[in-house]
Design a protein around this motif. Sequence first.
Motif, mmCIF file in Angstrom:
data_model
loop_
_atom_site.group_PDB
_atom_site.id
_atom_site.type_symbol
_atom_site.label_atom_id
_atom_site.label_comp_id
_atom_site.label_asym_id
_atom_site.label_seq_id
_atom_site.Cartn_x
_atom_site.Cartn_y
_atom_site.Cartn_z
ATOM 1 N N VAL A 19 14.741 -1.042 0.871
ATOM 2 C CA VAL A 19 13.959 -1.608 -0.229
ATOM 3 C C VAL A 19 14.414 -1.011 -1.554
ATOM 4 N N PRO A 20 14.164 -1.714 -2.677
ATOM 5 C CA PRO A 20 14.507 -1.164 -3.999
ATOM 6 C C PRO A 20 13.725 0.118 -4.302
ATOM 7 N N ARG A 21 14.243 0.893 -5.238
ATOM 8 C CA ARG A 21 13.631 2.177 -5.613
ATOM 9 C C ARG A 21 12.178 1.996 -6.069
ATOM 10 N N ALA A 22 11.882 0.882 -6.731
ATOM 11 C CA ALA A 22 10.517 0.664 -7.232
ATOM 12 C C ALA A 22 9.497 0.626 -6.096
ATOM 13 N N VAL A 23 9.894 0.139 -4.930
ATOM 14 C CA VAL A 23 8.976 0.089 -3.781
ATOM 15 C C VAL A 23 8.688 1.505 -3.280
ATOM 16 N N ILE A 24 9.724 2.316 -3.185
ATOM 17 C CA ILE A 24 9.539 3.700 -2.717
ATOM 18 C C ILE A 24 8.698 4.493 -3.715
ATOM 19 N N ASP A 25 8.945 4.297 -5.010
ATOM 20 C CA ASP A 25 8.193 5.038 -6.030
ATOM 21 C C ASP A 25 6.700 4.703 -5.982
ATOM 22 N N ALA A 26 6.369 3.449 -5.642
ATOM 23 C CA ALA A 26 4.964 3.023 -5.622
ATOM 24 C C ALA A 26 4.280 3.286 -4.282
ATOM 25 N N LEU A 27 5.054 3.629 -3.271
ATOM 26 C CA LEU A 27 4.501 3.823 -1.919
ATOM 27 C C LEU A 27 3.697 5.125 -1.850
ATOM 28 N N THR A 28 2.460 5.054 -1.373
ATOM 29 C CA THR A 28 1.627 6.252 -1.262
ATOM 30 C C THR A 28 1.321 6.641 0.183
ATOM 31 N N ASP A 29 1.162 5.674 1.069
ATOM 32 C CA ASP A 29 0.787 5.965 2.450
ATOM 33 C C ASP A 29 1.527 5.032 3.401
ATOM 34 N N VAL A 30 1.927 5.596 4.528
ATOM 35 C CA VAL A 30 2.518 4.807 5.611
ATOM 36 C C VAL A 30 1.766 5.166 6.886
ATOM 37 N N GLN A 31 1.333 4.151 7.606
ATOM 38 C CA GLN A 31 0.677 4.397 8.899
ATOM 39 C C GLN A 31 1.299 3.478 9.949
ATOM 40 N N VAL A 32 1.690 4.052 11.073
ATOM 41 C CA VAL A 32 2.258 3.285 12.180
ATOM 42 C C VAL A 32 1.513 3.680 13.453
ATOM 43 N N THR A 33 1.076 2.673 14.204
ATOM 44 C CA THR A 33 0.303 2.934 15.421
ATOM 45 C C THR A 33 1.010 2.369 16.641
#
Length: 375
Positions: A19-33
Amino acid sequence: MNRGFYLTLMMGSFNASPVPRAVIDALTDVQVTSTVGSQGGFQLKFTMGKNSELARMHASGFFDPRQRVIIAVTVNGSTEVLMDGVITKQDWTPSNAAGKTTFSVTGLDLTALMDFIDFTGIPYPALPEFVIVEAILAKYLVLGIVPVALPASIPKFENPLERFIKQEGSDYAYVTTLASSTGAVFYLDPGPTPGKSMAYWGPDLTKMFGGMQPALSINFDATSNVDSLNFSFDGTLSTQYLVTIIEPNTKVPIPIPVPNLDILKSGMGAHIPPIFKVRQLRPTASENPVGAALAGLAKMFEAPDAITASGQLDVLRYGHVFKARQLAAVRGGGSYFDGKYYVKSVTHNIKRGEYKQSFTLARGGIGSSVTTVSV
């Protein structure tokens, strides 16, 4: 020595790319189940401003449902693919404060694509079930899904002169129904590389022969590697199932106990807990001998485990990514609860600079069957 972790996030309409850098910069939480018996799921949370690059990407359809998402982590130099799925839902919460609007996308693993179209009525004449499953899953090879289907331990054939086996429902619904009726399991295992997955249908071999992960240790001072751990022993879940046969000469019904799967597992519990319930299965052997045997086999794998444990760990302290559908040993919980378990679910919770996992373990017996475990 801990060397940190790295997150890889890829998205795309068919083939995913970083993904572009802007997506990573805005990402705060990742959850995988990942949970035994359920589709894998994920959620990504972002913060954004009204005129930000992420807001423009959202308006262009970058996060629309059916967009493919691949999530991988690298821990101590080893990369694990946690999710290969598609977005199914968006949630948007605007804020009066600048840059505080929150946005999240939720999704399922690629089995969601197997559940979109109803293929009811497609015939599969004179084919064993595992071959039917292979044929159904073959259409998803273009997504990097490799089908692995093993025969049920008790083969069941239909005479094509009497009737054809016909599919009912979507591919996912039909394959999971075939699995539950024969004591098999069906799940998608992402990896080993991004864009590849294994679709497994067959006996739950990991429950009996699965690899052992490094032990979960608590109350071991500096060598403890879990944040919390609690155990539960629910005696009401200890059930004895019976398959009834009819003695051909006397016509007397004879109930036969279905063996507890713990005797087939790699010695997880030292003792089987006292039986709390007794239940008869249908059909009886006189009505359908193969069906009765398959029902008994299915119950051996589906029977709930009386002993469960749940907890949380810090991945950097544990040193590895803890995985569902494998075995794990526990030490420090006391002689009643120490020993081997089957990992039934794992939830990955990732934030900037933090990677934690919550997990659920289960087994049918009490007490440890081993005196030492690998750490």
